[in-house]
Design a protein around this motif. Sequence first.
Motif, PDB file in Angstrom:
ATOM      1  N   ALA A  66      -7.426  13.571  -1.658  1.00  0.00           N
ATOM      2  CA  ALA A  66      -7.609  14.594  -0.624  1.00  0.00           C
ATOM      3  C   ALA A  66      -9.089  14.943  -0.471  1.00  0.00           C
ATOM      4  O   ALA A  66      -9.597  15.051   0.652  1.00  0.00           O
ATOM      5  N   ARG A  67      -9.776  15.102  -1.574  1.00  0.00           N
ATOM      6  CA  ARG A  67     -11.211  15.430  -1.540  1.00  0.00           C
ATOM      7  C   ARG A  67     -12.002  14.296  -0.874  1.00  0.00           C
ATOM      8  O   ARG A  67     -12.849  14.536  -0.018  1.00  0.00           O
ATOM      9  N   ASN A  68     -11.697  13.053  -1.234  1.00  0.00           N
ATOM     10  CA  ASN A  68     -12.404  11.905  -0.665  1.00  0.00           C
ATOM     11  C   ASN A  68     -12.162  11.750   0.836  1.00  0.00           C
ATOM     12  O   ASN A  68     -12.975  11.155   1.538  1.00  0.00           O
ATOM     13  N   ASN A  69     -11.047  12.261   1.310  1.00  0.00           N
ATOM     14  CA  ASN A  69     -10.707  12.160   2.731  1.00  0.00           C
ATOM     15  C   ASN A  69     -11.081  13.409   3.520  1.00  0.00           C
ATOM     16  O   ASN A  69     -10.783  13.496   4.706  1.00  0.00           O
ATOM     17  N   GLY A  70     -11.701  14.382   2.886  1.00  0.00           N
ATOM     18  CA  GLY A  70     -12.123  15.589   3.589  1.00  0.00           C
ATOM     19  C   GLY A  70     -10.982  16.512   3.975  1.00  0.00           C
ATOM     20  O   GLY A  70     -11.135  17.357   4.867  1.00  0.00           O
ATOM     21  N   VAL A 101      18.232  16.487   4.107  1.00  0.00           N
ATOM     22  CA  VAL A 101      17.160  16.397   5.098  1.00  0.00           C
ATOM     23  C   VAL A 101      15.810  16.050   4.451  1.00  0.00           C
ATOM     24  O   VAL A 101      14.887  15.621   5.128  1.00  0.00           O
ATOM     25  N   GLN A 102      15.706  16.178   3.137  1.00  0.00           N
ATOM     26  CA  GLN A 102      14.417  15.983   2.479  1.00  0.00           C
ATOM     27  C   GLN A 102      13.793  14.606   2.730  1.00  0.00           C
ATOM     28  O   GLN A 102      12.569  14.517   2.899  1.00  0.00           O
ATOM     29  N   PRO A 103      14.545  13.506   2.811  1.00  0.00           N
ATOM     30  CA  PRO A 103      13.907  12.227   3.158  1.00  0.00           C
ATOM     31  C   PRO A 103      13.261  12.255   4.555  1.00  0.00           C
ATOM     32  O   PRO A 103      12.213  11.656   4.773  1.00  0.00           O
ATOM     33  N   VAL A 104      13.869  12.972   5.489  1.00  0.00           N
ATOM     34  CA  VAL A 104      13.296  13.111   6.824  1.00  0.00           C
ATOM     35  C   VAL A 104      12.005  13.920   6.757  1.00  0.00           C
ATOM     36  O   VAL A 104      11.010  13.597   7.400  1.00  0.00           O
ATOM     37  N   VAL A 105      12.014  14.962   5.937  1.00  0.00           N
ATOM     38  CA  VAL A 105      10.817  15.788   5.745  1.00  0.00           C
ATOM     39  C   VAL A 105       9.686  14.922   5.206  1.00  0.00           C
ATOM     40  O   VAL A 105       8.568  14.942   5.710  1.00  0.00           O
ATOM     41  N   GLN A 106      10.000  14.149   4.178  1.00  0.00           N
ATOM     42  CA  GLN A 106       8.972  13.309   3.579  1.00  0.00           C
ATOM     43  C   GLN A 106       8.422  12.304   4.598  1.00  0.00           C
ATOM     44  O   GLN A 106       7.211  12.128   4.704  1.00  0.00           O
ATOM     45  N   GLU A 107       9.296  11.672   5.366  1.00  0.00           N
ATOM     46  CA  GLU A 107       8.829  10.739   6.396  1.00  0.00           C
ATOM     47  C   GLU A 107       7.939  11.446   7.410  1.00  0.00           C
ATOM     48  O   GLU A 107       6.940  10.893   7.857  1.00  0.00           O
ATOM     49  N   ARG A 108       8.309  12.657   7.780  1.00  0.00           N
ATOM     50  CA  ARG A 108       7.528  13.403   8.770  1.00  0.00           C
ATOM     51  C   ARG A 108       6.120  13.677   8.263  1.00  0.00           C
ATOM     52  O   ARG A 108       5.143  13.508   8.981  1.00  0.00           O
ATOM     53  N   VAL A 109       5.993  14.095   7.004  1.00  0.00           N
ATOM     54  CA  VAL A 109       4.683  14.396   6.445  1.00  0.00           C
ATOM     55  C   VAL A 109       3.874  13.108   6.265  1.00  0.00           C
ATOM     56  O   VAL A 109       2.676  13.077   6.569  1.00  0.00           O
ATOM     57  N   ILE A 110       4.506  12.040   5.806  1.00  0.00           N
ATOM     58  CA  ILE A 110       3.813  10.757   5.666  1.00  0.00           C
ATOM     59  C   ILE A 110       3.275  10.319   7.023  1.00  0.00           C
ATOM     60  O   ILE A 110       2.103   9.952   7.147  1.00  0.00           O
ATOM     61  N   TYR A 111       4.123  10.345   8.043  1.00  0.00           N
ATOM     62  CA  TYR A 111       3.695   9.903   9.373  1.00  0.00           C
ATOM     63  C   TYR A 111       2.504  10.722   9.864  1.00  0.00           C
ATOM     64  O   TYR A 111       1.571  10.186  10.452  1.00  0.00           O
ATOM     65  N   HIS A 112       2.523  12.009   9.601  1.00  0.00           N
ATOM     66  CA  HIS A 112       1.419  12.864  10.029  1.00  0.00           C
ATOM     67  C   HIS A 112       0.102  12.392   9.421  1.00  0.00           C
ATOM     68  O   HIS A 112      -0.939  12.426  10.079  1.00  0.00           O
ATOM     69  N   LEU A 113       0.137  11.937   8.171  1.00  0.00           N
ATOM     70  CA  LEU A 113      -1.081  11.529   7.489  1.00  0.00           C
ATOM     71  C   LEU A 113      -1.539  10.109   7.820  1.00  0.00           C
ATOM     72  O   LEU A 113      -2.716   9.817   7.706  1.00  0.00           O
ATOM     73  N   VAL A 114      -0.620   9.234   8.210  1.00  0.00           N
ATOM     74  CA  VAL A 114      -1.012   7.839   8.431  1.00  0.00           C
ATOM     75  C   VAL A 114      -1.108   7.445   9.898  1.00  0.00           C
ATOM     76  O   VAL A 114      -1.564   6.348  10.217  1.00  0.00           O
ATOM     77  N   SER A 115      -0.724   8.339  10.822  1.00  0.00           N
ATOM     78  CA  SER A 115      -0.692   7.965  12.236  1.00  0.00           C
ATOM     79  C   SER A 115      -1.858   8.496  13.061  1.00  0.00           C
ATOM     80  O   SER A 115      -2.156   7.971  14.120  1.00  0.00           O
ATOM     81  N   GLY A 116      -2.490   9.566  12.600  1.00  0.00           N
ATOM     82  CA  GLY A 116      -3.544  10.179  13.407  1.00  0.00           C
ATOM     83  C   GLY A 116      -3.005  10.958  14.586  1.00  0.00           C
ATOM     84  O   GLY A 116      -3.702  11.181  15.564  1.00  0.00           O
ATOM     85  N   ILE A 132      -5.570   9.061   6.516  1.00  0.00           N
ATOM     86  CA  ILE A 132      -5.834   9.021   5.083  1.00  0.00           C
ATOM     87  C   ILE A 132      -6.270   7.607   4.728  1.00  0.00           C
ATOM     88  O   ILE A 132      -5.568   6.636   5.011  1.00  0.00           O
ATOM     89  N   HIS A 133      -7.441   7.512   4.132  1.00  0.00           N
ATOM     90  CA  HIS A 133      -7.972   6.215   3.705  1.00  0.00           C
ATOM     91  C   HIS A 133      -7.850   6.098   2.194  1.00  0.00           C
ATOM     92  O   HIS A 133      -8.218   7.022   1.469  1.00  0.00           O
ATOM     93  N   THR A 134      -7.324   4.981   1.750  1.00  0.00           N
ATOM     94  CA  THR A 134      -7.177   4.716   0.327  1.00  0.00           C
ATOM     95  C   THR A 134      -7.957   3.457  -0.019  1.00  0.00           C
ATOM     96  O   THR A 134      -8.357   2.697   0.862  1.00  0.00           O
ATOM     97  N   ASN A 135      -8.151   3.242  -1.306  1.00  0.00           N
ATOM     98  CA  ASN A 135      -8.790   2.016  -1.773  1.00  0.00           C
ATOM     99  C   ASN A 135      -7.898   1.442  -2.859  1.00  0.00           C
ATOM    100  O   ASN A 135      -7.787   2.046  -3.920  1.00  0.00           O
ATOM    101  N   PRO A 136      -7.212   0.336  -2.567  1.00  0.00           N
ATOM    102  CA  PRO A 136      -7.257  -0.539  -1.403  1.00  0.00           C
ATOM    103  C   PRO A 136      -6.647   0.139  -0.168  1.00  0.00           C
ATOM    104  O   PRO A 136      -5.904   1.106  -0.299  1.00  0.00           O
ATOM    105  N   PRO A 137      -6.967  -0.385   1.037  1.00  0.00           N
ATOM    106  CA  PRO A 137      -6.490   0.245   2.282  1.00  0.00           C
ATOM    107  C   PRO A 137      -4.965   0.363   2.344  1.00  0.00           C
ATOM    108  O   PRO A 137      -4.243  -0.545   1.937  1.00  0.00           O
TER     109      PRO A 137
END
Length: 153
Positions: A66-70, A101-116, A132-137
């Motif tokens: 999180a810190r590395n991604n601002g 519903v929790q799997p849907v919640v998790q997908e929603r939060v993931i999508y928010h971070l990886v889709s822009g 969100i940028h990771t290393n490796p991408p």
Amino acid sequence: MKVVRPISLAAIALAAGALFSAGSALAQEHAGGPTNEEDPAAMALTREIARMESPPFNPVAARELARNNGCFRCHSIQKEGKPGPSWSSVAARFRPLPEIVQPVVQERVIYHLVSGEKAEFPDGHAEYHRLIHTNPPNDPAQIKNLINFILSL
């Protein structure tokens, strides 16, 4: 076969509608950037991350990512007052939803971070969320660890 009570179905419908609402207006193209239209590559990555087994939880690595991604420019872990919601308030908003519903919640939060996708702010303006940028991408384990951290607060 497990019987689902009508209240559970209503909660699922309400949660799914709230989580995947695209807003009141159609997304407009952002010069060379993302839109709120579903991004097939981001959705594929989202589903891959959501389906994977959770790695051992590492809050230190999640904070570092999180810190590395601002992320902390707009979010805090617990305090309000930044442009984006605190992560503990995000977790608190989704925690009371039924377990189904929790799997849907998790997908929603993931999508928010990886889709822009566009993030809407309380004052009415919207901005494109940083990817969100990771290393490796696009390392699914690092992204999953960050999501687990956010939703654990």
